[in-house]
Design a protein around this motif. Structure first.
Motif, short mmCIF file in Angstrom:
data_model
loop_
_atom_site.label_atom_id
_atom_site.label_comp_id
_atom_site.label_asym_id
_atom_site.label_seq_id
_atom_site.Cartn_x
_atom_site.Cartn_y
_atom_site.Cartn_z
N GLY A 232 51.00 29.47 68.24
CA GLY A 232 51.37 29.01 69.06
C GLY A 232 52.73 27.72 69.53
O GLY A 232 52.34 27.27 69.74
N LEU A 233 53.97 28.59 69.53
CA LEU A 233 54.78 28.36 69.43
C LEU A 233 55.31 28.11 71.17
O LEU A 233 56.68 27.77 71.01
N GLY A 234 54.86 28.91 72.01
CA GLY A 234 55.37 29.82 73.44
C GLY A 234 56.06 28.16 73.77
O GLY A 234 56.95 28.21 74.40
N PRO A 235 55.06 26.86 73.72
CA PRO A 235 55.18 25.76 74.47
C PRO A 235 56.85 25.39 73.97
O PRO A 235 57.49 24.48 74.44
N TRP A 236 57.02 25.83 72.58
CA TRP A 236 58.77 25.39 72.74
C TRP A 236 60.11 26.60 72.61
O TRP A 236 61.17 26.83 72.02
N ASP A 237 59.60 27.70 73.03
CA ASP A 237 60.65 29.12 73.57
C ASP A 237 61.40 28.38 73.62
O ASP A 237 62.38 29.13 73.42
N HIS A 238 62.06 27.90 74.85
CA HIS A 238 62.99 27.57 75.48
C HIS A 238 63.48 27.21 74.29
O HIS A 238 65.20 27.32 74.45
N ILE A 239 63.64 26.03 73.08
CA ILE A 239 64.25 25.42 72.28
C ILE A 239 65.68 26.56 71.57
O ILE A 239 66.62 26.43 71.56
N ALA A 240 65.24 28.08 71.76
CA ALA A 240 66.12 28.98 71.18
C ALA A 240 67.61 29.25 72.19
O ALA A 240 68.58 29.68 71.48
N GLU A 241 67.22 29.00 73.31
CA GLU A 241 68.36 29.02 74.00
C GLU A 241 69.94 27.71 73.80
O GLU A 241 70.55 27.97 74.17
N VAL A 242 69.21 26.55 73.35
CA VAL A 242 70.29 25.85 72.64
C VAL A 242 70.51 25.77 71.33
O VAL A 242 71.35 25.16 71.01
N VAL A 243 69.98 27.07 70.73
CA VAL A 243 71.11 27.10 69.51
C VAL A 243 71.63 28.73 69.37
O VAL A 243 70.75 29.36 69.97
N LYS A 244 72.71 28.52 68.37
CA LYS A 244 73.30 29.60 68.49
C LYS A 244 72.67 30.43 67.39
O LYS A 244 72.47 30.32 66.83
#
Ligand SMILES: NC(=O)C1=CN([C@@H]2O[C@H](COP(=O)(O)OP(=O)(O)OC[C@H]3O[C@@H](n4cnc5c(N)ncnc54)[C@H](O)[C@@H]3O)[C@@H](O)[C@H]2O)[C@H](O)CC1
Ligand SMILES: [K+]
Length: 244
Positions: A232-244
């Motif tokens: 159920g972490l789909g809604p926060w998947d975009h966070i990965a784009e701002v993490v090195k």
């Protein structure tokens, strides 16, 4: 989106989900444990019927926490479950501690000496997991994406993967399931440390998305069959784009 996530990206997604207040770490841990049990029965449908025995080896962090959830769920399913802990209950992170206590309400925990296991520990574990006790499943919940240091000191514990299980006079290799990643592997590295060459899983159940460690195949693939379970972490998947 199917590309790989690093441990840092996974942690950031998990923290963002928890910070949003829409889910707690404990709920994520429960979903992870349920996902592991689901994957076990999907991989080996024959285990859904009859009584079976599992040995769960929990580590000092939240990977161990997932292991306590799996132990509880298998016991609720009617299995005989034996749990070992490599770590200290008082130092478990909060969510793992809650699941340690929940497990303790229904079963024992055999503590291995920590941080260096003894020969007696290895004997005890191997007897439980691979003696004539008919263990059908060994669950590796020692380390997941939080592994930070080499675990060479633990290698005697992992020598077991080529010991066959005596069930009556029929020797059948116990099934090895790794939670998140096979312990000893570093999530972000596709090649395991060379001292880990002997540890092979039959099934690795990871969460949300694969990590580089899951691409690894060591002669015979050390992760075995890799299953990705949605927690159920789909809604926060975009966070990965701002993490090195
Ligand atoms: N990310 C998610 O969405 C979820 C992750 N879950 C599970 O949590 C683990 C990650 O947990 P964490 O506590 O960060 O790390 P580990 O359990 O992998 O263990 C690390 C733990 O052990 C210590 N340690 C590290 N190296 C050593 C060493 N060589 N010897 C001794 N101790 C060591 C380290 O300091 C940590 O304390 C993840 O894999 C998932 O299984 C959630 O349950 C579900 C959601
Ligand atoms: K593991």
């Amino acid at each position: 989106m199917t590309e790989l996530l690093t441990a840092a990206q996974m942690r950031a997604i998990e923290q963002a989900a928890i910070a949003s207040g829409e889910v707690t770490g404990l709920e994520l841990m429960e979903r992870a444990g349920r996902g592991v049990v689901e994957a076990i029965f999907e991989e080996w449908p024959e285990l859904k019927a009859g009584s079976h025995r599992a040995v769960v080896l929990c580590g000092p962090g939240n990977n161990g926490g997932d292991g306590f959830v799996v132990a509880r769920l298998l016991k609720e399913w009617g299995w005989e479950v034996e749990v070992f802990l490599y770590g200290e209950p008082a130092k478990l992170p909060p969510d793992a501690r809650v699941n340690y206590e929940r497990w303790r309400g229904m079963g024992e925990v055999t503590s291995l000496s920590f941080p260096r296991v003894t020969e007696a520990d290895v004997e005890r574990f191997n007897e439980a997991a691979y003696g004539l006790s008919g263990t059908s499943l060994v669950v590796d919940a020692i380390f997941g994406v939080g592994l930070t240091r080499s675990i060479e000191g633990l290698s005697p514990l992992f020598g077991y993967n080529d010991i066959e299980v005596g069930v009556g006079d029929r020797l059948t290799p116990a099934r090895h399931v790794a939670i998140d990643i096979p312990s000893g592997m570093f999530a972000d590295e596709p090649e395991p440390p060379d001292y880990l060459s002997w540890f092979l899983a039959d099934l690795t159940v990871t969460f949300h998305r694969m990590k580089p460690a899951h691409l690894h195949s060591y002669t015979t693939a050390s992760c075995g069959n890799v299953v990705v379970k949605d927690i159920g972490l789909g809604p926060w998947d975009h966070i990965a784009e701002v993490v090195k």
